[in-house]
Design an enzyme around this catalytic site. Structure first.
Site, PDB file in Angstrom:
ATOM      1  N   LYS A   1       0.877  -1.038  -0.050  1.00  0.00           N
ATOM      2  CA  LYS A   1      -0.003  -0.033   0.179  1.00  0.00           C
ATOM      3  C   LYS A   1       0.862   1.313  -0.129  1.00  0.00           C
ATOM      4  CE  LYS A   1      -2.125   2.859   2.033  1.00  0.00           C
ATOM      5  NZ  LYS A   1      -1.629   4.355   1.547  1.00  0.00           N
TER       6      LYS A   1
ATOM      7  N   GLU B   1       9.038   1.387  11.076  1.00  0.00           N
ATOM      8  CA  GLU B   1      10.261   2.040  10.952  1.00  0.00           C
ATOM      9  C   GLU B   1       9.712   3.677  10.994  1.00  0.00           C
ATOM     10  OE1 GLU B   1      12.382   0.885   7.496  1.00  0.00           O
ATOM     11  OE2 GLU B   1      13.271  -0.858   8.592  1.00  0.00           O
TER      12      GLU B   1
ATOM     13  N   CYS C   1      13.720  10.591   7.009  1.00  0.00           N
ATOM     14  CA  CYS C   1      13.529  10.016   8.427  1.00  0.00           C
ATOM     15  C   CYS C   1      14.952  10.150   9.392  1.00  0.00           C
ATOM     16  CB  CYS C   1      12.931   8.676   8.668  1.00  0.00           C
ATOM     17  SG  CYS C   1      13.887   7.560   7.731  1.00  0.00           S
TER      18      CYS C   1
ATOM     19  N   GLU D   1       9.451  16.520  14.917  1.00  0.00           N
ATOM     20  CA  GLU D   1       9.966  16.030  13.661  1.00  0.00           C
ATOM     21  C   GLU D   1       9.278  17.140  12.458  1.00  0.00           C
ATOM     22  OE1 GLU D   1       8.807  12.660  11.541  1.00  0.00           O
ATOM     23  OE2 GLU D   1      10.692  12.200  10.980  1.00  0.00           O
TER      24      GLU D   1
HETATM   25  P1  NAD Z   1       2.225   8.658   7.122  1.00  0.00           P
HETATM   26  O1  NAD Z   1       2.489   7.992   8.668  1.00  0.00           O
HETATM   27  O2  NAD Z   1       1.496   9.399   7.188  1.00  0.00           O
HETATM   28  O3  NAD Z   1       1.832   7.446   6.155  1.00  0.00           O
HETATM   29  C1  NAD Z   1       2.612   6.219   5.708  1.00  0.00           C
HETATM   30  C2  NAD Z   1       1.664   5.292   5.299  1.00  0.00           C
HETATM   31  O4  NAD Z   1       0.992   4.920   6.096  1.00  0.00           O
HETATM   32  C3  NAD Z   1       0.804   5.775   3.858  1.00  0.00           C
HETATM   33  O5  NAD Z   1       0.964   4.821   2.934  1.00  0.00           O
HETATM   34  C4  NAD Z   1      -0.371   6.035   4.352  1.00  0.00           C
HETATM   35  O6  NAD Z   1      -1.645   6.178   3.604  1.00  0.00           O
HETATM   36  C5  NAD Z   1      -0.586   4.906   5.507  1.00  0.00           C
HETATM   37  N1  NAD Z   1      -1.466   5.072   6.796  1.00  0.00           N
HETATM   38  C6  NAD Z   1      -1.938   6.288   7.344  1.00  0.00           C
HETATM   39  N2  NAD Z   1      -2.616   6.076   8.205  1.00  0.00           N
HETATM   40  C7  NAD Z   1      -2.897   4.714   8.254  1.00  0.00           C
HETATM   41  C8  NAD Z   1      -3.648   3.904   8.967  1.00  0.00           C
HETATM   42  N3  NAD Z   1      -4.476   4.453   9.713  1.00  0.00           N
HETATM   43  N4  NAD Z   1      -3.726   2.619   8.793  1.00  0.00           N
HETATM   44  C9  NAD Z   1      -2.981   1.845   7.563  1.00  0.00           C
HETATM   45  N5  NAD Z   1      -2.096   2.822   6.749  1.00  0.00           N
HETATM   46  C10 NAD Z   1      -2.215   4.142   7.170  1.00  0.00           C
HETATM   47  O7  NAD Z   1       3.889   9.178   6.734  1.00  0.00           O
HETATM   48  P2  NAD Z   1       4.359   9.894   5.755  1.00  0.00           P
HETATM   49  O8  NAD Z   1       3.948  11.296   5.912  1.00  0.00           O
HETATM   50  O9  NAD Z   1       3.902   9.258   4.549  1.00  0.00           O
HETATM   51  O10 NAD Z   1       5.799   9.674   5.823  1.00  0.00           O
HETATM   52  C11 NAD Z   1       6.575  10.471   6.457  1.00  0.00           C
HETATM   53  C12 NAD Z   1       7.119   9.893   7.840  1.00  0.00           C
HETATM   54  O11 NAD Z   1       7.705   8.374   7.620  1.00  0.00           O
HETATM   55  C13 NAD Z   1       8.097  10.606   8.498  1.00  0.00           C
HETATM   56  O12 NAD Z   1       7.725  10.719  10.116  1.00  0.00           O
HETATM   57  C14 NAD Z   1       9.273   9.928   8.412  1.00  0.00           C
HETATM   58  O13 NAD Z   1      10.205  10.093   9.686  1.00  0.00           O
HETATM   59  C15 NAD Z   1       8.858   8.642   8.436  1.00  0.00           C
HETATM   60  N6  NAD Z   1       9.944   7.742   7.688  1.00  0.00           N
HETATM   61  C16 NAD Z   1      10.574   6.883   8.678  1.00  0.00           C
HETATM   62  C17 NAD Z   1      11.471   5.990   7.920  1.00  0.00           C
HETATM   63  C18 NAD Z   1      12.283   5.192   8.670  1.00  0.00           C
HETATM   64  O14 NAD Z   1      13.029   4.363   8.218  1.00  0.00           O
HETATM   65  N7  NAD Z   1      12.264   4.867  10.042  1.00  0.00           N
HETATM   66  C19 NAD Z   1      11.944   6.079   6.697  1.00  0.00           C
HETATM   67  C20 NAD Z   1      11.172   6.969   6.034  1.00  0.00           C
HETATM   68  C21 NAD Z   1      10.156   7.709   6.553  1.00  0.00           C
END
Ligand code: NAD
Length: 478
Positions: free
Chosen positions: A178, A254, A288, A382
């Site tokens: 997804k 992550e 991240c 963040e």
């Molecule tokens: P996000 O959490 O908004 O979304 C990530 C994914 O989760 C998307 O596909 C979204 O549609 C899905 N999602 C959202 N709510 C959901 C729910 N209730 N149930 C199931 N799926 C759901 O994150 P983002 O804005 O896309 O990405 C940025 C974030 O990701 C930042 O916090 C960043 O630090 C983190 N990140 C972490 C790493 C790591 O390796 N630790 C790597 C890249 C990004």
């Protein structure tokens, strides 16, 4: 305006639309125009994808193939990623504003490498066996777990999706990916390339859509999904952990970061400035692992800051398709609003914007904040943009205390030429990855993940095998 490109789900080896026909827009942040539409997956579409993945796992050839056969298929997919490298890099650039040169040089080769690495690792990994007294023999098998939901973010759309899909498939699971709703295009193409690589129907599915109440939650609450690998915000991780509780799924998270970057007075300042610039401004800070909190020892504070600001101010903002561009627009209007709101918060909290700030369009200039107090929101939350806080420190103990004073623990960096200090401080930092005199260097065998609210579990090499398999002990009488 040209007609938007139509993307599709990939379910059971076919390109399909949502059952109710709904679609959502993907906006190019450079032009602010809708350039593609994708089917908006609902829970019914999640169910359809899970049914396909379940059948492929329970009755299909994939989990029963030899690791060699699976490895060959995944290498074919890696070959196709390489072959379509320009196209895939362009899709991520248009979807989220990442400079094309960075996507082409880093994200695409790494995406192919994710498949190659896990294809080889799963084939070559050794299993333990132990003699139990003289009468019995014990050995371990690593069985695939089942249907994996891989939920990925928008900041490295293809690269982070492949980091989940590759190990899941290599160890014999079936997958529903997804992708983030902001960046569906490269993952849609990856699903098509999976068909071309000969993956059996249902083994690798791509389901587009949003999280809460729709495609994402449809997967996390589905009884037919066995494990969830998620990369995204810590708050989303909280929601997913609640959603999976009734069906007790295995999770790997992550999540967010607020990386500390500690520059000691005995550092090689050229190196420290170079890496620190990359650590916060690569991908417009939408990383991240960004080094978003700089701590600089007082004797070199003024010199470091002057050189750092000079470099930050010289970075070139522009069209991400232009090879000279270093900083593209932020990925979406919503995200641009969030990042710029932190510039207002910084000023209202009493911090000073030494350089940078808002630019035209959805761009934000490389921004350096000083007069920052550790308790300010800009130092604790963040921001996920090209914004760094800089705080001076006096002693090593103080630096470690400040660096660890955060709810996050994904990564940290430190710069020093003193090898004893390097080891001492690296050991004291509460972070899943510590880079000493460098940044972003990885080996895919090493553990990747976060302390505290930055993650649950680790992925990479044997850590991925632990997550994506059920280790089984077999004891046999001799
Ligand atoms: P996000 O959490 O908004 O979304 C990530 C994914 O989760 C998307 O596909 C979204 O549609 C899905 N999602 C959202 N709510 C959901 C729910 N209730 N149930 C199931 N799926 C759901 O994150 P983002 O804005 O896309 O990405 C940025 C974030 O990701 C930042 O916090 C960043 O630090 C983190 N990140 C972490 C790493 C790591 O390796 N630790 C790597 C890249 C990004």
């Amino acid at each position: 305006m040209t007609t938007p490109v139509e993307l599709h789900h990939v379910i059971d080896g076919e390109l399909v639309d949502s059952i109710d026909g709904r679609r959502f827009d993907s906006v190019n942040p450079t032009t602010q125009e809708v350039w593609a539409t994708a089917p908006r997956g609902a829970t019914a579409d999640a169910d359809r994808a899970v049914t396909a993945a379940r059948r492929a796992f329970d009755d299909g050839p994939w989990p029963r193939m030899s690791p060699d056969e699976r490895s060959a298929a995944l290498h074919r997919l890696a070959d196709l990623i390489v072959e379509h490298g320009d196209e895939l890099a362009r899709l991520d650039t248009v979807d989220m504003g990442k400079p094309f040169t960075q996507a082409r040089a880093k994200d695409i080769p790494r995406s192919a490498q994710n498949f190659r690495f896990f294809a080889d690792y799963a084939r070559l990994a050794e299993n333990e066996s132990y003699p139990v007294a003289t009468s019995h023999h014990m050995y371990t098998r690593y069985e695939p777990v089942g249907v994996t939901a891989a939920i990925s973010p928008w900041n490295f759309p293809l690269m982070l999706a492949t980091w989940k899909v590759a190990p899941a498939l290599a160890f014999g699971n079936t997958v529903i990916l997804k992708p983030a709703e902001q960046t569906p295009a490269s993952c849609a193409r990856l699903g098509e390339l999976g068909i071309e690589a000969g993956l059996p129907p249902g083994v690798f599915n791509v389901l587009h859509g949003f999280g809460p109440g729709e495609a994402g939650e449809g997967l996390t609450t589905h009884a037919g999904v066995d494990l969830v690998t998620f990369t995204g915000e810590s708050n989303t991780g909280r929601a997913i952990q609640k959603a999976v509780a009734p069906t007790l799924k295995r999770v790997s998270f992550e999540m967010g970061g607020k990386g500390a970057n500690v520059v000691f007075a005995d550092a090689d300042l050229d190196k420290a400035v170079d890496w620190s610039i990359q650590a916060i401004f690569t991908n417009a800070g939408q990383v991240c692992l960004a080094g978003s909190r700089l701590y600089v020892q007082r004797p070199v504070y003024d010199e470091f800051l002057a050189r750092f600001v000079e470099r930050a101010e010289s970075m070139r903002l522009g069209d991400p398709l232009d090879p000279a561009t270093e900083i593209g627009p932020l990925a979406s209007e919503e995200h641009w609003r969030k990042v710029t709101s932190y510039l207002d918060i910084a000023e209202s909290e009493g911090a000073k914007i030494l350089c940078g700030g808002q630019a035209d369009g959805w761009w934000v200039k490389p921004t350096v904040l000083v007069n920052v107090d550790q308790e300010m929101r800009v130092c604790r939350e963040e921001i996920f943009g090209p914004v760094v806080t800089v705080i001076p420190f006096d002693t090593e103990e103080e630096a470690v205390r400040l660096a660890n004073d955060t709810p996050y623990g994904l990564n940290a960096m430190l710069f020093t030429e003193n090898v004893r200090r390097a080891h001492r401080v690296a050991a004291a930092l509460q972070a899943g990855t510590v880079w000493v005199n460098c940044f972003f260097i990885r080996d895919l065998r090493s553990p990747f993940g976060g302390f505290k609210q930055s993650g649950i579990g680790r992925e990479g090499g044997k850590y991925s095998r632990e997550f994506f398999t059920e280790p089984k002990a077999i004891i046999i009488e001799i």
